[in-house]
Each structure stands twice: as structure tokens, then as C-alpha cells.
Write an enzyme that holds these catalytic residues in place. Structure first.
Site, mmCIF file in Angstrom:
data_model
loop_
_atom_site.group_PDB
_atom_site.id
_atom_site.type_symbol
_atom_site.label_atom_id
_atom_site.label_comp_id
_atom_site.label_asym_id
_atom_site.label_seq_id
_atom_site.Cartn_x
_atom_site.Cartn_y
_atom_site.Cartn_z
ATOM 1 N N CYS A 2 0.843 -1.203 0.000
ATOM 2 C CA CYS A 2 0.000 0.000 0.000
ATOM 3 C C CYS A 2 0.879 1.255 0.000
ATOM 4 C CB CYS A 2 -0.853 0.012 1.252
ATOM 5 S SG CYS A 2 -1.858 -1.451 1.381
ATOM 6 N N ARG A 27 4.162 0.995 -6.525
ATOM 7 C CA ARG A 27 4.110 -0.074 -5.506
ATOM 8 C C ARG A 27 3.023 -1.095 -5.815
ATOM 9 N NH1 ARG A 27 6.479 2.244 -0.605
ATOM 10 N NH2 ARG A 27 5.152 1.068 0.786
ATOM 11 N N TRP A 78 -3.268 -2.278 -1.690
ATOM 12 C CA TRP A 78 -2.953 -3.558 -2.335
ATOM 13 C C TRP A 78 -3.562 -4.601 -1.432
ATOM 14 C CZ3 TRP A 78 0.173 -7.915 -1.496
ATOM 15 C CH2 TRP A 78 0.483 -8.660 -2.650
ATOM 16 N N ASN A 104 -0.728 0.782 6.071
ATOM 17 C CA ASN A 104 0.057 -0.138 5.258
ATOM 18 C C ASN A 104 0.617 -1.155 6.241
ATOM 19 O OD1 ASN A 104 1.621 -1.463 3.406
ATOM 20 N ND2 ASN A 104 3.338 -0.022 3.553
ATOM 21 N N GLY A 105 0.291 -2.429 6.029
ATOM 22 C CA GLY A 105 0.794 -3.464 6.941
ATOM 23 C C GLY A 105 -0.298 -4.498 7.158
ATOM 24 N N GLU A 479 42.937 -16.193 28.359
ATOM 25 C CA GLU A 479 41.723 -16.306 29.180
ATOM 26 C C GLU A 479 41.995 -17.151 30.425
ATOM 27 O OE1 GLU A 479 39.120 -14.821 29.490
ATOM 28 O OE2 GLU A 479 37.809 -16.149 30.626
ATOM 29 N N LYS A 483 41.435 -15.828 34.219
ATOM 30 C CA LYS A 483 40.603 -16.546 35.195
ATOM 31 C C LYS A 483 41.371 -16.802 36.483
ATOM 32 C CE LYS A 483 36.814 -16.339 33.837
ATOM 33 N NZ LYS A 483 37.200 -15.313 33.018
ATOM 34 N N GLU A 486 42.014 -13.480 38.417
ATOM 35 C CA GLU A 486 40.880 -12.764 39.019
ATOM 36 C C GLU A 486 40.154 -13.613 40.067
ATOM 37 O OE1 GLU A 486 37.663 -11.730 36.431
ATOM 38 O OE2 GLU A 486 37.915 -13.503 35.196
ATOM 39 N N HIS A 502 61.236 -15.530 23.090
ATOM 40 C CA HIS A 502 61.557 -14.079 23.025
ATOM 41 C C HIS A 502 61.513 -13.438 24.399
ATOM 42 C CE1 HIS A 502 61.425 -14.422 18.695
ATOM 43 N NE2 HIS A 502 60.259 -15.036 18.795
ATOM 44 N N LYS A 601 31.019 -6.943 38.362
ATOM 45 C CA LYS A 601 30.511 -7.783 37.273
ATOM 46 C C LYS A 601 30.394 -6.958 35.993
ATOM 47 C CE LYS A 601 29.004 -11.234 35.025
ATOM 48 N NZ LYS A 601 30.031 -12.202 34.578
HETATM 49 C C1 AGP Z 1 35.926 -11.611 32.992
HETATM 50 O O1 AGP Z 1 35.967 -12.766 33.825
HETATM 51 C C2 AGP Z 1 35.871 -10.338 33.779
HETATM 52 N N1 AGP Z 1 34.797 -10.327 34.700
HETATM 53 C C3 AGP Z 1 35.942 -9.102 32.914
HETATM 54 O O2 AGP Z 1 37.170 -9.123 32.246
HETATM 55 C C4 AGP Z 1 34.828 -8.957 31.843
HETATM 56 O O3 AGP Z 1 35.012 -9.921 30.854
HETATM 57 C C5 AGP Z 1 34.974 -7.558 31.203
HETATM 58 O O4 AGP Z 1 34.765 -6.602 32.215
HETATM 59 C C6 AGP Z 1 33.974 -7.323 30.056
HETATM 60 O O5 AGP Z 1 32.657 -7.406 30.556
HETATM 61 P P1 AGP Z 1 31.444 -7.476 29.519
HETATM 62 O O6 AGP Z 1 31.597 -8.748 28.782
HETATM 63 O O7 AGP Z 1 30.225 -7.422 30.368
HETATM 64 O O8 AGP Z 1 31.563 -6.296 28.618
#
Ligand code: AGP
Length: 606
Positions: A2, A27, A78, A104-105, A479, A483, A486, A502, A601
Site C-alpha cells: 500500500c 508499488r 494492495w 500499510n501493513g 583467558e 581466570k 581474578e 623471546h 561484574k
Molecule cells: C571476565 O571474567 C571479567 N569479569 C571481565 O574481564 C569482563 O570480561 C569484562 O569486564 C567485560 O565485561 P562485559 O563482557 O560485560 O563487557
């Protein structure tokens, strides 16, 4: 499709409106109509007919109606619901002929709405889904048109681009859209609403595109847009957020990776064509086909996932990928062009550095994408398109299941982009089949968790660790080190194994153990020589190898086995023993594994 036109002009409104409507004829349509408010008579004149616009014009002339209407709405239909008849043509109106609208929709739930409205006494004059809208608006109308439209649209399922006028609230056009295009042209105090820009170029080139859930209120005095805030479903239930019987969220989230990987993958694999179906990228699919470079911005664990994604995308989708720490990207002068896309990876979707990096990229006009776990988070809303992980809530500060989910989504993205490019059907199918198996393989790795617990006991007094990997497992080494740092506060370094000679090899002695990630892949032999370098310097060595590789036991103090899979998917398996190793060592050291000291977090500050 439409065609819709709404016009608030100074004079010749009907002629201009019909001229714009004619530019929408391409259209395709089967009937046409118009309606406009006549201020002298305080009523709305409406004329509509099956057939072409010139038949509408002929009938208009014969009607001898006074043409100075303002506002006015126009439509080419249409047919989707209802025959091609004068009654089914738009505009549609309510029982009291107060509300007139063009649409339209498709109103998917019009039947149930119509039944309810008929029970409430509304009389219908057409077989269309659209007419339901005019009676719904009538139902909520209490003098303010946009308020009534807002309430009506909340009950609607489907797609719409609408223009509405009212005899009792006459000095405005209310326009709204969901999935069907609608834009507003501005020309001084004159406004025109249309389904696509081509139709209004002769009138103005200044336009505002309406976004989904936006409602525009247009009148000479004022013009404003309401944004309907549509509630997003929180994906997880309370019990999911609870620990579910595990001693810590971190352990729960490590252990539920088979399910979280299932959830991340559900409905996104097309085995027969070896493709990935990523609904959140559909709107930018053609743009993605044309990109020649991808920059991924992320932090911490998400950054490590991005590094794995680089190997996947470059090997299988043949797209050059640059991975940037978001906190660096946001302050540099990135070289971006229309062939570049920027992808943010973030579990929380609230990480300040990653969010700032995306804003920076958006400022420069490049396509921004997201792989985000938290629905409705800032980064998810900031990016133009993206993919939700659906990994469920990750409460532990350490990112575990989000990481493996990010890797899986990156494998799906590799399929999505690769199959748009040179990746063959056979390769696509092979990757898709392997992705489908990955949850079961993760289960197998998790069955070994008691071995990892014993290893942690054996190594609990060491204060330094080196993690080594190559190619796809180089980021896993990073990683694993992160882990351990932290969660247990033990100093750990992740390195590309080829870098040992190196410098880092100077660290190795009997007090500096090494975790060597050496699955039977394309760089296994190279890893063996690095392992020998460690052994000759009396370094303790834990090898992470592919099930069935007995020979590695001659070179390592301890061996952890993972099942065989595609090289590009091994990181999803090889990271899990490292997650568990950090978790058990953290416990042995009396650390708060769910809330490690100094960490948050979601890092929402710089
Ligand atoms: C990972 O174990 C940490 N808590 C930290 O590096 C995290 O991955 C980082 O702050 C990124 O967070 P996001 O994935 O929520 O962006």
C-alpha cells in the site's frame, strides 16, 4: 504494497496529496481513496474507490465537494484482507465517522479484536483488518487523538504504518509505524507523511524517518514524536538466577555450559544449507554482504573471545578482522570507512569502554553490531543490529558461560558471513554439524571436573603460572591466565607459545609451572617443541591434549584430555578445564570466587 500519504499544507492540499500518491503507484495497488477535514463544515469528507487514482479524481470532480481540506490523508490499497471493493478501499472510519485512517501493513490479531469490538457494539462496513484499527481508536478516544492511537496500537500484533485524522480533534495528523516504512517531509509549516522518500522529493528533501514504536503528532503549531517504550521480557526466572544447588554461581555457570550453548544455538543453525540464521542481523544482511573489514571491540574475557573470533572469521569467512581493546579504540583515531563494520562483544552490555567505543564508531557512520547477553542493555540498544547470547543470567563476576557462548555465536557469525562469501556448502555443513555436537562434548569435559579439582590441590602453593597456546588457543591461554588471576589472585601470564623464546622462558624454573594448551591441531608439533623447552628448564607442565594422545604423557607432569572437534571450536572445550582450575584454586586459597576483591561484574566506569 500500500501507499500512504498524509498532508498538512497551506493550499492546493488535495492536488499535492494526489500528486504524491501517484508517485507511489509503482508499488502496485487495486484501489485508492482520500479523506480530508473541512473546517467550515466541521466534517471529514471521504471518497474511495476500487480502481485507479484517475477514477478517484473523476469521482472527486463529480462530487462537487469543496476541496480545501486540511489535514488530508490518501491511500493506494494492495488488498491483503477483503475483496477489491469500494468499501474495502482506505480510508477506513469508525461508527461515528470521527476517526479516519489509512494503513500499510497487516493486523495479525484483527479477528479477535474485531470479535471483541462487535460484542462491544461496533458496526463494521468492510472485510479488512485495517478497519479494526479505526474502531479501536474510537474505543479509546476521549478528545486526544494521539492518546487514543497509542492505547489502540498497544493491543495490535502485526505491522503498521498509519496516518489518522479526527473530526473531533481536527488540527493534527497522527502517524505511527511498526516494521512498515513511514517518513515525514518538512517544508516550513507544511508537513507531508509518506511511505517512501521518492514520492515527496518534489515537495521537500528534509525528512524524518519514523522508527518502530514511534508516534508522530503533526500540526502547524507543533510537531513531536512519542516513543512507545515497549517492555522487554526479562529472559530469566528467579530460580535461574538462584544458585540451583551449586555452592557458587561460578560453579553453576561453568556446569550449565552445555545448556547455555544449546540456548545460544537454538533455532540458529540450518544444517541442510550449512548456514546460520541470525534474526538480529536480518535487517543489515545486505550491508554485511558488502563489508570488507570488521573491527571487534571488547574488554577482558570478551576481548579474548574476539581474538578467537578473528581466527574463525579470517580463516572461514575470509574477512580481515582487527580486534581492539575497547578502552584503547575509544581514544585512538581509527581508520573507518563505509566498508567497515564495528562489532562490540559484551556480556553485560553495560561496559563503559565498550559502549564508548561503539558510540565513537557510530559517530563515524559505520555499521555497529553487538553480541550481547543482557537483553535491552545499553550496548544492545546502541548498536544498529546484533545477536543476543541467550546464555541466561551470568551472576559470577568471572565470565565463564558467556565466554563459551560468545565463541559459539562467533562460529555462527562465521557461518553467516562465510556462506555469504566463498564458504562452500560442504564446509558450511561440516561446521554446522560440529557446532550441533559441541554441547555434548562440553558435557564430556565437565565429567572430568574431579581430576581438575585434584590438580588444583597439587598446584595450590605455586604463586606463578604460565599459560601457553597457539592460533585458536592463544586467546584461550590469555583467558586461562585471566581466570586464575581474578579468581585465586595468583599471578599468571598468558602467552602465544611461539613467544616463549623471546623472553618469558627466562621465568621458567621448578617454581613456575606452565599450562600448555596443545590439542591435536594444525600447530600441535610446534607446541610440542615449546613443551620440550619448558621441560629442559625443569618447569612443571600440565598439558591439555586431545583424547587418545597417549604420547603427550611422556612430556608432561599432568595431562587433561578434551574430545576431538574442529580446530575452530576447540577453544569452547579447552577453556573449561582452565575455568575449573581457577575456581578450585580460588576455593583452596579462601577467595570469594563469586565476588573477587576489587572486581565488579559490570565495569560501567572508565
Ligand atoms: C571476565 O571474567 C571479567 N569479569 C571481565 O574481564 C569482563 O570480561 C569484562 O569486564 C567485560 O565485561 P562485559 O563482557 O560485560 O563487557
Amino acid at each position: 504494497m500500500c501507499g500512504i500519504v498524509g498532508f498538512f499544507g497551506n493550499n492546493n492540499n488535495i492536488e499535492i496529496g494526489l500528486d504524491v500518491l501517484k508517485r507511489l503507484e509503482y508499488r502496485g495497488y487495486d484501489s485508492a481513496g482520500l479523506a480530508f477535514f473541512n473546517s467550515e463544515k466541521k466534517e471529514i469528507f471521504c471518497l474511495k474507490t476500487a480502481g485507479r487514482i484517475n477514477l478517484l479524481e473523476k469521482k472527486l470532480k463529480e462530487s462537487k465537494f469543496d476541496f480545501n481540506g486540511n489535514p488530508s490523508i490518501f491511500h493506494t490499497r494492495w488488498a491483503t484482507h477483503g475483496e477489491v471493493t469500494d468499501e474495502n478501499a482506505h480510508p477506513h472510519f469508525d461508527c461515528q465517522k470521527n476517526i479516519f485512517l489509512v494503513h500499510n501493513g497487516i493486523i495479525e490479531n484483527y479477528r479477535e479484536l474485531k470479535e471483541k469490538l462487535i460484542k462491544e457494539g461496533h458496526q463494521f462496513s468492510s472485510e479488512t483488518d485495517t478497519e479494526v484499527l479505526s474502531h479501536l481508536i474510537e474505543k479509546f478516544f476521549q478528545g486526544n487523538l494521539e492518546e487514543a492511537v497509542r492505547k489502540a496500537l498497544r493491543l495490535v500484533k502485526g505491522t503498521y504504518a498509519i496516518c489518522v485524522i479526527s473530526r473531533q480533534d481536527p488540527q493534527k495528523i497522527v502517524a505511527a509505524r511498526l516494521s512498515s516504512p513511514l517518513l515525514i517531509g518538512l517544508n516550513g509549516k507544511e508537513y507531508i507523511v509518506a511511505s517512501d522518500p521518492a514520492a515527496i522529493v518534489p515537495f521537500t528533501r528534509k525528512i524524518i524517518n519514523l522508527d518502530d514504536y514511534e508516534i508522530a503528532v503533526i500540526s502547524p503549531e507543533k510537531f513531536f514524536i512519542l516513543k512507545e517504550k515497549i517492555p522487554e521480557e526479562i529472559e530469566f526466572t528467579l530460580e535461574e538466577a538462584e544458585r540451583g544447588g551449586y555452592s557458587h554461581f561460578m560453579l553453576k555457570e561453568i556446569m550449565e555450559q552445555p545448556e547455555s550453548l544449546e540456548n545460544s544455538r537454538r533455532g540458529r543453525l540450518i544444517l541442510e544449507t550449512g548456514q546460520a540464521k541470525l534474526g538480529g542481523l536480518e535487517s543489515v544482511k545486505e550491508k554485511l554482504r558488502r563489508i570488507k573489514r570488521l573491527i571487534i571491540v571488547a574488554c577482558g574475557t570478551a576481548y579474548h573471545a574476539a581474538l578467537v573470533g578473528k581466527y574463525m572469521l579470517e580463516e572461514y569467512a575470509r574477512i580481515p578482522v582487527e580486534v581492539e581493546v575497547a578502552s584503547e579504540f575509544r581514544y585512538k583515531k581509527p581508520i573507518l570507512d563505509k566498508n567497515t563494520a564495528v562489532l562490540a562483544i559484551s556480556q553485560s552490555g553495560e561496559t563503559a569502554d565498550t559502549s564508548a567505543a561503539i558510540k565513537e564508531a557510530k559517530e563515524k557512520g559505520v555499521l555497529t553490531l553487538g553480541i550481547v547477553n543482557v537483553v535491552g542493555s545499553s550496548i544492545a540498544r546502541e548498536t544498529i543490529a546484533g545477536v543476543y547470547n541467550h546464555a541466561g543470567p551470568e551472576i559470577g563476576v568471572a565470565s565463564t558461560k558467556a565466554f563459551t557462548s560468545q565463541l559459539e555465536i562467533l562460529a555462527l557469525l562465521t557461518l553467516f558471513l562465510g556462506r555469504q562469501r566463498e564458504m562452500s556448502l560442504v564446509i558450511g555443513q561440516r561446521i554446522a554439524r560440529e557446532i550441533l555436537k559441541i554441547s555434548d562434548l562440553v558435557k564430556e569435559v565437565l565429567e572430568n571436573s574431579s581430576q581438575i579439582e585434584k590438580l588444583a590441590e597439587k598446584y595450590k602453593n605455586y604463586n606463578n603460572f604460565l599459560f601457553l597456546g597457539r592460533k585458536y588457543n592463544f586467546p584461550v591461554a590469555l583467558e586461562g591466565a585471566l581466570k586464575l588471576k581474578e579468581i585465586s589472585y595468583i599471578h599468571a601470564e598468558g602467552y602465544g607459545a611461539g613467544e616463549m623464546k623471546h623472553g618469558p622462558i627466562a621465568l621458567i624454573d621448578e617454581n613456575f609451572p606452565t599450562f600448555a594448551i596443545c590439542p591435536s591441531d594444525s600447530v600441535y608439533d610446534k607446541m610440542l617443541s615449546n613443551i620440550e623447552e619448558i621441560r629442559t628448564r625443569k618447569g612443571k607442565l600440565i598439558a591439555l591434549a586431545t583424547k587418545g594422545n597417549k604420547k603427550i604423557q611422556e612430556s608432561a607432569d599432568d595431562v587433561i584430555y578434551i574430545p576431538k572437534t574442529l580446530e575452530m571450536l576447540t577453544p569452547i572445550l579447552s577453556v573449561i578445564p582452565l575455568q575449573l582450575f581457577a575456581y578450585y584454586l580460588g576455593l583452596l586459597r579462601g577467595c570469594d570466587v563469586d565476588k573477587p576483591r576489587n572486581l565488579a561484574k559490570s565495569v560501567t566506569v572508565e
